[in-house]
Design a protein around this motif. Sequence first.
Motif, PDB file in Angstrom:
ATOM      1  N   ARG A 204      67.473 149.456  41.171  1.00  0.00           N
ATOM      2  CA  ARG A 204      67.771 148.143  41.743  1.00  0.00           C
ATOM      3  C   ARG A 204      66.789 147.101  41.221  1.00  0.00           C
ATOM      4  NH1 ARG A 204      71.033 144.306  42.918  1.00  0.00           N
ATOM      5  NH2 ARG A 204      70.629 143.180  44.856  1.00  0.00           N
ATOM      6  N   ILE A 205      65.511 147.464  41.119  1.00  0.00           N
ATOM      7  CA  ILE A 205      64.501 146.526  40.621  1.00  0.00           C
ATOM      8  C   ILE A 205      64.761 146.189  39.155  1.00  0.00           C
ATOM      9  CG2 ILE A 205      62.041 146.262  40.081  1.00  0.00           C
ATOM     10  CD1 ILE A 205      61.476 147.931  42.645  1.00  0.00           C
ATOM     11  N   VAL A 206      65.091 147.198  38.352  1.00  0.00           N
ATOM     12  CA  VAL A 206      65.396 146.940  36.936  1.00  0.00           C
ATOM     13  C   VAL A 206      66.608 146.024  36.820  1.00  0.00           C
ATOM     14  CG1 VAL A 206      66.107 147.994  34.759  1.00  0.00           C
ATOM     15  CG2 VAL A 206      64.346 149.096  36.159  1.00  0.00           C
ATOM     16  N   GLU A 207      67.600 146.246  37.655  1.00  0.00           N
ATOM     17  CA  GLU A 207      68.786 145.388  37.650  1.00  0.00           C
ATOM     18  C   GLU A 207      68.412 143.945  37.982  1.00  0.00           C
ATOM     19  OE1 GLU A 207      72.857 144.873  40.312  1.00  0.00           O
ATOM     20  OE2 GLU A 207      71.919 146.850  40.177  1.00  0.00           O
ATOM     21  N   LEU A 208      67.558 143.758  38.997  1.00  0.00           N
ATOM     22  CA  LEU A 208      67.123 142.415  39.382  1.00  0.00           C
ATOM     23  C   LEU A 208      66.302 141.749  38.277  1.00  0.00           C
ATOM     24  CD1 LEU A 208      66.082 143.023  43.111  1.00  0.00           C
ATOM     25  CD2 LEU A 208      67.967 141.589  42.303  1.00  0.00           C
ATOM     26  N   SER A 209      65.566 142.561  37.517  1.00  0.00           N
ATOM     27  CA  SER A 209      64.714 142.004  36.452  1.00  0.00           C
ATOM     28  C   SER A 209      65.527 141.433  35.293  1.00  0.00           C
ATOM     29  CB  SER A 209      63.765 143.086  35.927  1.00  0.00           C
ATOM     30  OG  SER A 209      64.445 143.992  35.057  1.00  0.00           O
ATOM     31  N   GLY A 210      66.754 141.924  35.141  1.00  0.00           N
ATOM     32  CA  GLY A 210      67.582 141.491  34.022  1.00  0.00           C
ATOM     33  C   GLY A 210      67.215 142.146  32.707  1.00  0.00           C
ATOM     34  N   LEU A 211      66.269 143.089  32.736  1.00  0.00           N
ATOM     35  CA  LEU A 211      65.824 143.763  31.518  1.00  0.00           C
ATOM     36  C   LEU A 211      66.670 144.996  31.244  1.00  0.00           C
ATOM     37  CD1 LEU A 211      61.952 143.609  32.072  1.00  0.00           C
ATOM     38  CD2 LEU A 211      63.339 142.105  30.623  1.00  0.00           C
ATOM     39  N   GLY A 212      66.741 145.381  29.976  1.00  0.00           N
ATOM     40  CA  GLY A 212      67.389 146.626  29.602  1.00  0.00           C
ATOM     41  C   GLY A 212      66.373 147.744  29.531  1.00  0.00           C
ATOM     42  N   THR A 221      58.810 151.560  25.792  1.00  0.00           N
ATOM     43  CA  THR A 221      59.930 150.858  26.404  1.00  0.00           C
ATOM     44  C   THR A 221      59.909 151.080  27.907  1.00  0.00           C
ATOM     45  OG1 THR A 221      61.476 152.715  26.239  1.00  0.00           O
ATOM     46  CG2 THR A 221      61.338 151.220  24.334  1.00  0.00           C
ATOM     47  N   LEU A 222      60.615 150.218  28.616  1.00  0.00           N
ATOM     48  CA  LEU A 222      60.698 150.347  30.059  1.00  0.00           C
ATOM     49  C   LEU A 222      61.351 151.672  30.438  1.00  0.00           C
ATOM     50  CD1 LEU A 222      60.238 149.000  32.803  1.00  0.00           C
ATOM     51  CD2 LEU A 222      62.480 147.904  32.545  1.00  0.00           C
ATOM     52  N   GLY A 223      62.405 152.039  29.718  1.00  0.00           N
ATOM     53  CA  GLY A 223      63.079 153.307  29.989  1.00  0.00           C
ATOM     54  C   GLY A 223      62.150 154.488  29.815  1.00  0.00           C
ATOM     55  N   ALA A 224      61.347 154.478  28.742  1.00  0.00           N
ATOM     56  CA  ALA A 224      60.417 155.581  28.493  1.00  0.00           C
ATOM     57  C   ALA A 224      59.368 155.669  29.601  1.00  0.00           C
ATOM     58  CB  ALA A 224      59.743 155.410  27.140  1.00  0.00           C
ATOM     59  N   ALA A 225      58.874 154.517  30.049  1.00  0.00           N
ATOM     60  CA  ALA A 225      57.872 154.511  31.116  1.00  0.00           C
ATOM     61  C   ALA A 225      58.442 155.093  32.405  1.00  0.00           C
ATOM     62  CB  ALA A 225      57.369 153.089  31.354  1.00  0.00           C
ATOM     63  N   LEU A 226      59.686 154.787  32.687  1.00  0.00           N
ATOM     64  CA  LEU A 226      60.309 155.249  33.927  1.00  0.00           C
ATOM     65  C   LEU A 226      60.799 156.685  33.841  1.00  0.00           C
ATOM     66  CD1 LEU A 226      62.243 151.998  34.841  1.00  0.00           C
ATOM     67  CD2 LEU A 226      60.210 152.903  35.971  1.00  0.00           C
ATOM     68  N   LEU A 227      60.963 157.200  32.610  1.00  0.00           N
ATOM     69  CA  LEU A 227      61.445 158.566  32.428  1.00  0.00           C
ATOM     70  C   LEU A 227      60.332 159.585  32.193  1.00  0.00           C
ATOM     71  CD1 LEU A 227      64.641 158.022  30.239  1.00  0.00           C
ATOM     72  CD2 LEU A 227      64.558 158.959  32.556  1.00  0.00           C
ATOM     73  N   ALA A 228      59.078 159.159  32.238  1.00  0.00           N
ATOM     74  CA  ALA A 228      57.975 160.107  32.040  1.00  0.00           C
ATOM     75  C   ALA A 228      58.160 161.293  32.984  1.00  0.00           C
ATOM     76  CB  ALA A 228      56.642 159.426  32.314  1.00  0.00           C
ATOM     77  N   PRO A 229      58.141 162.526  32.467  1.00  0.00           N
ATOM     78  CA  PRO A 229      58.413 163.692  33.319  1.00  0.00           C
ATOM     79  C   PRO A 229      57.377 163.886  34.424  1.00  0.00           C
ATOM     80  CG  PRO A 229      58.627 164.267  30.995  1.00  0.00           C
ATOM     81  CD  PRO A 229      57.993 162.906  31.047  1.00  0.00           C
ATOM     82  N   THR A 230      57.819 164.491  35.498  1.00  0.00           N
ATOM     83  CA  THR A 230      56.939 164.841  36.619  1.00  0.00           C
ATOM     84  C   THR A 230      55.833 165.778  36.139  1.00  0.00           C
ATOM     85  OG1 THR A 230      58.851 164.689  38.090  1.00  0.00           O
ATOM     86  CG2 THR A 230      56.896 165.821  38.937  1.00  0.00           C
ATOM     87  N   ARG A 231      54.620 165.501  36.568  1.00  0.00           N
ATOM     88  CA  ARG A 231      53.492 166.338  36.166  1.00  0.00           C
ATOM     89  C   ARG A 231      53.547 167.684  36.889  1.00  0.00           C
ATOM     90  NH1 ARG A 231      49.047 165.467  33.313  1.00  0.00           N
ATOM     91  NH2 ARG A 231      47.193 166.742  33.674  1.00  0.00           N
ATOM     92  N   LEU A 232      53.236 168.734  36.159  1.00  0.00           N
ATOM     93  CA  LEU A 232      53.175 170.077  36.723  1.00  0.00           C
ATOM     94  C   LEU A 232      51.725 170.399  37.085  1.00  0.00           C
ATOM     95  CD1 LEU A 232      55.664 171.514  34.193  1.00  0.00           C
ATOM     96  CD2 LEU A 232      55.869 171.965  36.637  1.00  0.00           C
TER      97      LEU A 232
END
Length: 350
Positions: A204-212, A221-232
């Motif tokens: 929802r926040i990314v949608e509001l930002s208007g960014l891809g 990229t924003l996508g890469a930052a948000l997709l960083a895998p969960t730490r084990l």
Amino acid sequence: MTTADTTGKNGLTYAEAGVDIDAGNALVERIKPAAKRTDRAGVMAGLGGFGALFDLKAAGYQDPVLVAATDGVGTKLRIAIDTGHVDGVGIDLVAMCVNDLVCQGAEPLFFLDYFATGKLETETAARVVEGIAEGCVRSGCALIGGETAEMPGMYPAGDFDLAGFAVGAMERGFALPDGVAEGDVLLGLGSDGVHSNGYSLVRRIVELSGLGWDAPFKGATLGAALLAPTRLYVMQVLAAVRAGGVHALAHITGGGLTENLPRVLPDGMGAQIDLNAWELPPVFRWLAETGGVAQGEMLKTFNCGVGMVLVCAADRADDLAAMLTDAGETVHRLGHVTAGEGVSYTGALL
């Protein structure tokens, strides 16, 4: 006796109905090497049978108690599918299960996955399962089985869903939490990003930002930052538990510090946390500022940079912090256990 007409008037096949058994078989062959990487003591039989076998005695247990956990990746999958970067969600799937197991004091032993889609795309599925295998390798557990479900009409084109199932064990009498007391020190282990919770708000926040998803963000990229895998955290935390002095562990998932830490504290006890003990990572600051998310909402939605909390005896905290730092963890001394229930905060993240 009559002989069945196996040709049929319409000549329909299962493949024409949308299910390709050959593709499923090809996937199993493709992922066998990945599963083999995860082999460990106790595995008796893995992929290919109707069930998978595991020998607890061969794994070194004398009087074991089994611990089980199941989880998914949530709507983080939506970002992975939309960007095509699906390799990390398999790691997420494992982490969400095994990081929970270790909080009970259990060693993860084996893992099974469920991959469901409308039309099986072998390459995509293989990348996901190879990520699952990588997560298993990092946490010392074996990928010994799973299910690939091809269900035409159930999912839009290109979509898929994931679920994971992990089983671990501990020797009887060694379950956590145990011995939590007022004055115990809270050691927080740094996260690798948002992990796998709060993504409905993230999207929802990314949608509001208007960014891809391909918008620049901190050198990537924003996508890469948000997709960083969960730490084990499994191997490092188990070593700390075996060293002595760990009374409880809390995996900081949905609900954040506010909701997850009280789950491992006895009735009548709470926690005080200094928000100045660590710096809010850039991805969380961006989410808070872009979405106008208040500090309290951040702390009960996201991990905010702390993915696991150890509740430690005060006289062991320094040694355990040093051990975890040597193991590659970023350790923050967050605060301590108090009388009175709930989590109270001092200082400010934002």
